[in-house]
Scaffold this active site. Structure first.
Site, short mmCIF file in Angstrom:
data_model
loop_
_atom_site.label_atom_id
_atom_site.label_comp_id
_atom_site.label_asym_id
_atom_site.label_seq_id
_atom_site.Cartn_x
_atom_site.Cartn_y
_atom_site.Cartn_z
N ASP A 1 -27.81 88.01 -4.55
CA ASP A 1 -28.97 88.17 -5.43
C ASP A 1 -28.83 89.40 -6.33
O ASP A 1 -28.07 90.31 -6.03
CB ASP A 1 -30.24 88.39 -4.59
CG ASP A 1 -30.69 87.13 -3.87
OD1 ASP A 1 -29.94 86.14 -3.86
OD2 ASP A 1 -31.81 87.15 -3.33
N ASP A 2 -29.62 89.41 -7.38
CA ASP A 2 -29.86 90.59 -8.24
C ASP A 2 -28.77 90.88 -9.28
O ASP A 2 -28.95 91.75 -10.11
CB ASP A 2 -30.09 91.88 -7.44
CG ASP A 2 -31.35 91.82 -6.58
OD1 ASP A 2 -32.04 90.79 -6.60
OD2 ASP A 2 -31.65 92.82 -5.90
N HIS B 1 -32.69 83.96 -10.09
CA HIS B 1 -33.52 84.89 -9.31
C HIS B 1 -34.72 85.31 -10.19
O HIS B 1 -35.37 86.30 -9.91
CB HIS B 1 -32.66 86.10 -8.95
CG HIS B 1 -33.14 86.91 -7.79
ND1 HIS B 1 -33.60 86.37 -6.61
CD2 HIS B 1 -33.23 88.27 -7.62
CE1 HIS B 1 -33.94 87.35 -5.78
NE2 HIS B 1 -33.73 88.50 -6.37
N HIS C 1 -37.48 91.25 -11.66
CA HIS C 1 -37.63 91.18 -10.20
C HIS C 1 -39.09 91.24 -9.77
O HIS C 1 -39.54 92.23 -9.21
CB HIS C 1 -36.80 92.32 -9.58
CG HIS C 1 -36.27 91.99 -8.22
ND1 HIS C 1 -36.96 92.28 -7.07
CD2 HIS C 1 -35.14 91.37 -7.84
CE1 HIS C 1 -36.25 91.87 -6.04
NE2 HIS C 1 -35.14 91.31 -6.48
N TYR D 1 -37.86 88.66 -3.22
CA TYR D 1 -38.60 88.95 -1.98
C TYR D 1 -38.95 87.66 -1.22
O TYR D 1 -39.74 87.69 -0.28
CB TYR D 1 -39.90 89.72 -2.24
CG TYR D 1 -39.75 90.86 -3.21
CD1 TYR D 1 -39.19 92.07 -2.80
CD2 TYR D 1 -40.14 90.74 -4.54
CE1 TYR D 1 -39.03 93.12 -3.70
CE2 TYR D 1 -39.98 91.78 -5.44
CZ TYR D 1 -39.42 92.96 -5.01
OH TYR D 1 -39.25 93.99 -5.90
N HIS E 1 -26.37 91.24 -1.74
CA HIS E 1 -26.65 91.67 -3.11
C HIS E 1 -25.36 92.23 -3.71
O HIS E 1 -24.83 93.21 -3.16
CB HIS E 1 -27.75 92.72 -3.13
CG HIS E 1 -29.04 92.22 -2.52
ND1 HIS E 1 -29.24 92.17 -1.16
CD2 HIS E 1 -30.16 91.74 -3.09
CE1 HIS E 1 -30.43 91.66 -0.93
NE2 HIS E 1 -31.02 91.40 -2.07
NI NI Z 1 -33.69 90.41 -5.35
#
Ligand code: NI
Length: 240
Positions: A65-66, A116, A120, A157, A207
């Site tokens: 992710d991210d 994603h 965020h 999340y 991540h």
């Molecule tokens: Ni994230």
């Protein structure tokens, strides 16, 4: 040996055996108790993230992710390529900006590209409109780069609601194993957590924006390949 000494030896032996037996009973009790009280991992069971395909193989999916990150994602891509492993990337629109070449490379290498969201945010706490706009913006961005709309979504999340489920035609993907790599940023600890907790069919959350996470991912892959695991992308693991 006198008869009394023999009796004492016998008695001590029986006592020792009892202790071993009781200890065994105690630990199986503690283990059973722990198992009972372990909460169901992630939010994955509450939200429809697709059923799992039955497979006798020890298949698991690494998800990141991210990203992308301009330094660590290319390092990860190199490591995955060397090992012939495919993963799933849930890209953050904000981080895609200016890193389109990394996304192209990712796609070219055969990884699955998911979303994603754009920034965020906790989608479950936003209005449906805001959440949808976020998702749409990132989908367009990714489509412009790889010529394909992402089908899989991991909300930041794991924040999601059933209401959104009806609006967005994407498969929401949660996770089973969360080594909290972002928190510890300790590669050894992350590898230990993954290797200890992973089971066939699991989805692992990582991540690719931390050097320690990239290091951990590659080390965990090497360890799990030795245990007979194979790595697949989430679309190969999930039934839509
Ligand atoms: Ni994230």
């Amino acid at each position: 040996m006198s008869s009394i000494r023999r009796k004492i030896t016998c008695l001590l032996l029986v006592l020792a055996l009892d202790l071993v037996f009781l200890r065994g009973m105690y630990y199986s009790y503690v283990q059973a108790k722990d198992t009972l009280f372990i909460p169901v991992s992630g939010d994955s069971e509450e939200i429809n993230d697709g059923g799992r395909k039955f497979s006798g193989d020890k298949q698991i999916a690494l998800t990141f992710d991210d990203g992308p990150d301009s330094v660590y994602t290319p390092q990860l891509l190199n490591g995955l390529r060397e090992r012939g492993v495919h993963a799933t990337f849930f890209l953050l629109g904000e981080n895609v900006e200016g890193r389109e070449d990394i996304v192209k490379q990712m796609y070219h290498d055969g990884h699955l590209i998911g979303s994603h969201g754009y920034s965020h945010i906790q989608m479950g706490k936003e209005t449906v409109k805001t959440a949808c706009e976020q998702i749409e913006e990132n989908n367009k961005k990714i489509e412009a780069i790889i010529g394909k709309r992402p089908q899989y979504l991991r909300p930041p999340y794991g924040s999601w609601t059933e209401e959104l489920e009806c609006t967005i035609d994407m498969t929401v993907v949660m996770w089973d194993v969360d080594p909290l790599d972002w928190k510890s940023q300790n590669a050894k600890k992350v590898v230990r957590h993954i290797v200890k907790n992973v089971e066939p069919g699991d989805i692992i959350l990582l991540h690719d924006v931390f050097p320690t996470s990239v290091e951990a991912a590659l080390e965990a892959i090497d360890a799990l390949i030795k245990q007979g695991y194979t790595f697949v992308t989430v679309d190969e693991l999930l039934v839509d």
